[in-house]
Scaffold this active site. Structure first.
Site, mmCIF file in Angstrom:
data_model
loop_
_atom_site.group_PDB
_atom_site.id
_atom_site.type_symbol
_atom_site.label_atom_id
_atom_site.label_comp_id
_atom_site.label_asym_id
_atom_site.label_seq_id
_atom_site.Cartn_x
_atom_site.Cartn_y
_atom_site.Cartn_z
ATOM 1 N N ALA A 161 0.804 -1.230 0.000
ATOM 2 C CA ALA A 161 0.000 0.000 0.000
ATOM 3 C C ALA A 161 0.833 1.274 0.000
ATOM 4 O O ALA A 161 0.383 2.337 -0.433
ATOM 5 C CB ALA A 161 -0.932 -0.022 1.219
ATOM 6 N N HIS A 178 -4.032 -9.973 -3.660
ATOM 7 C CA HIS A 178 -5.182 -9.720 -2.783
ATOM 8 C C HIS A 178 -6.411 -9.301 -3.572
ATOM 9 O O HIS A 178 -7.359 -8.759 -3.005
ATOM 10 C CB HIS A 178 -4.821 -8.652 -1.730
ATOM 11 C CG HIS A 178 -3.888 -9.180 -0.683
ATOM 12 N ND1 HIS A 178 -3.204 -8.375 0.178
ATOM 13 C CD2 HIS A 178 -3.521 -10.446 -0.372
ATOM 14 C CE1 HIS A 178 -2.458 -9.108 0.991
ATOM 15 N NE2 HIS A 178 -2.630 -10.372 0.666
ATOM 16 N N CYS A 197 -29.517 -14.305 -7.788
ATOM 17 C CA CYS A 197 -30.037 -15.012 -6.597
ATOM 18 C C CYS A 197 -30.482 -14.060 -5.490
ATOM 19 O O CYS A 197 -30.926 -14.506 -4.430
ATOM 20 C CB CYS A 197 -28.954 -15.947 -6.045
ATOM 21 S SG CYS A 197 -27.655 -15.063 -5.141
ATOM 22 N N SER A 216 4.718 -3.188 4.800
ATOM 23 C CA SER A 216 5.225 -3.478 6.154
ATOM 24 C C SER A 216 5.597 -4.950 6.279
ATOM 25 O O SER A 216 6.142 -5.381 7.290
ATOM 26 C CB SER A 216 4.146 -3.130 7.193
ATOM 27 O OG SER A 216 2.999 -3.958 6.961
ATOM 28 N N ASN A 221 11.249 1.727 1.374
ATOM 29 C CA ASN A 221 10.122 1.928 2.282
ATOM 30 C C ASN A 221 10.335 3.182 3.118
ATOM 31 O O ASN A 221 11.483 3.556 3.394
ATOM 32 C CB ASN A 221 9.957 0.715 3.207
ATOM 33 C CG ASN A 221 8.506 0.527 3.645
ATOM 34 O OD1 ASN A 221 7.612 0.326 2.820
ATOM 35 N ND2 ASN A 221 8.268 0.651 4.952
HETATM 36 N N1 APR Z 1 6.874 5.333 0.026
HETATM 37 C C1 APR Z 1 7.446 4.234 0.619
HETATM 38 N N2 APR Z 1 6.891 3.583 1.665
HETATM 39 C C2 APR Z 1 5.713 4.064 2.121
HETATM 40 C C3 APR Z 1 5.057 5.190 1.570
HETATM 41 C C4 APR Z 1 5.702 5.833 0.485
HETATM 42 N N3 APR Z 1 5.173 6.926 -0.111
HETATM 43 N N4 APR Z 1 3.902 5.401 2.250
HETATM 44 C C5 APR Z 1 3.844 4.440 3.203
HETATM 45 N N5 APR Z 1 4.921 3.646 3.128
HETATM 46 C C6 APR Z 1 5.237 2.437 3.913
HETATM 47 C C7 APR Z 1 4.789 2.495 5.353
HETATM 48 O O1 APR Z 1 5.845 3.007 6.159
HETATM 49 C C8 APR Z 1 4.497 1.029 5.653
HETATM 50 O O2 APR Z 1 5.648 0.378 6.175
HETATM 51 O O3 APR Z 1 4.498 1.388 3.318
HETATM 52 C C9 APR Z 1 4.174 0.416 4.295
HETATM 53 C C10 APR Z 1 2.718 0.069 4.147
HETATM 54 O O4 APR Z 1 2.436 -1.000 5.023
HETATM 55 P P1 APR Z 1 0.900 -1.429 5.287
HETATM 56 O O5 APR Z 1 0.089 -0.220 5.539
HETATM 57 O O6 APR Z 1 0.929 -2.535 6.303
HETATM 58 O O7 APR Z 1 0.423 -1.990 3.877
HETATM 59 P P2 APR Z 1 0.739 -3.422 3.258
HETATM 60 O O8 APR Z 1 2.068 -3.923 3.711
HETATM 61 O O9 APR Z 1 0.490 -3.337 1.807
HETATM 62 O O10 APR Z 1 -0.419 -4.336 3.927
HETATM 63 C C11 APR Z 1 -0.547 -5.652 3.460
HETATM 64 O O11 APR Z 1 -2.555 -5.846 4.786
HETATM 65 O O12 APR Z 1 -4.562 -5.002 5.518
HETATM 66 C C12 APR Z 1 -3.990 -5.856 4.608
HETATM 67 O O13 APR Z 1 -4.925 -6.478 2.583
HETATM 68 C C13 APR Z 1 -4.265 -5.435 3.197
HETATM 69 O O14 APR Z 1 -2.857 -5.749 1.258
HETATM 70 C C14 APR Z 1 -2.890 -5.234 2.585
HETATM 71 C C15 APR Z 1 -1.995 -6.038 3.501
#
Ligand code: APR
Length: 240
Positions: free
Chosen positions: A28, A123, A152, A191, A212
């Site tokens: 994300a 996902h 349905c 993350s 990240n």
């Molecule tokens: N550039 C780089 N990193 C970023 C940025 C950015 N602009 N913005 C946020 N981040 C980092 C954050 O610091 C965080 O570590 O991206 C990471 C996002 O982590 P999550 O919010 O946990 O998202 P993600 O890892 O994709 O979650 C996985 O969890 O809730 C479920 O299905 C959902 O697919 C998702 C899954």
């Protein structure tokens, strides 16, 4: 020894040039620069909402209104957003043969919208919809209008993988094959907290890079702390 950011960017540029099979792995954090919140950052979606109340099968069955409102708000936010420059760069890298594929946890479809062809959306997608009972496909308007299934009468849902649901097996198997072929995996904006997807990057026998905003994983060969779009742009300038 402290390696400064310029050296790291140059190292990543060399690794991309020398790799015969580079796989991108995104979360994300790849879309926050497009105005789409992530989940676990300080202003992420899960800071205000318990995912187990809105993004799981139980919510779909026992609390449809809450489930509906959560996804309606994400769909409407997505309608106002576009893939940022970092997405265009990844699409160009595929066109130039610099990367082989993109594995993503994101459901926004931005990699595909930006032009990447070999995308493995583990996902699912928030852009397509189906009946939660019989699986009959439905449109976004059907979902937003809270229509019932035409076949349905069941309730409608987006094609995202909810907590408690299995990942699409064929996509997962193909994504694992990509990782096993990779000589370089670049993990961007995640993350790495969600199983089983978070175990994929470590399956690679190649080099692993982490881009990240927060660096909390030390199991990478190279980590670049910062914004995905900015770092991709900096590496892209060195590649041109
Ligand atoms: N550039 C780089 N990193 C970023 C940025 C950015 N602009 N913005 C946020 N981040 C980092 C954050 O610091 C965080 O570590 O991206 C990471 C996002 O982590 P999550 O919010 O946990 O998202 P993600 O890892 O994709 O979650 C996985 O969890 O809730 C479920 O299905 C959902 O697919 C998702 C899954």
């Amino acid at each position: 020894m402290f390696i400064n950011k310029d050296n790291k960017l140059n190292t990543l540029k060399k690794w991309i040039e020398n790799s015969n099979y580079t796989v991108i792995f995104t979360g994300a954090g790849m879309s926050t620069e497009s105005g789409i919140p992530d989940f676990r950052s300080k202003d992420g979606l899960w800071k205000g909402i318990d995912p187990m109340r809105v993004a799981c099968v139980d919510a779909l069955i026992t609390n449809y209104n809450l489930f509906y409102e959560f996804y309606k708000q994400r769909i409407e936010n997505l309608e106002k957003s576009n893939p940022h420059k970092g997405y265009d760069i990844l699409s160009n890298w595929e066109r130039k043969g610099l990367i082989s594929s993109v594995i993503t946890q994101n459901v926004d479809g931005f990699h595909q919208r930006a032009g990447n062809k070999r995308v493995y959306p583990l996902h699912g997608s928030i852009n397509t919809f189906r009946c939660s009972r019989c699986g009959q496909s439905a449109s976004k308007d059907n979902f937003i209008n809270k229509d019932s299934c035409i076949k349905c009468g069941g309730t409608l849902r987006p094609d995202v993988v909810l907590f408690g649901e299995a990942l699409p097996q064929d996509i997962l198997n193909n994504a694992i094959k990509e990782i096993q072929k990779s000589e370089l995996v670049i993990v961007i904006g995640t993350s790495l907290m969600v199983y089983p997807v978070n175990s994929l990057p470590s399956m690679s026998k190649g080099k692993k890079v982490y881009i990240n905003k927060e660096i909390y994983q030390q199991s990478f060969d190279l980590d670049l702390e910062g914004k995905a779009g900015e770092i991709l742009e900096a590496v892209n300038q060195q590649l041109n």
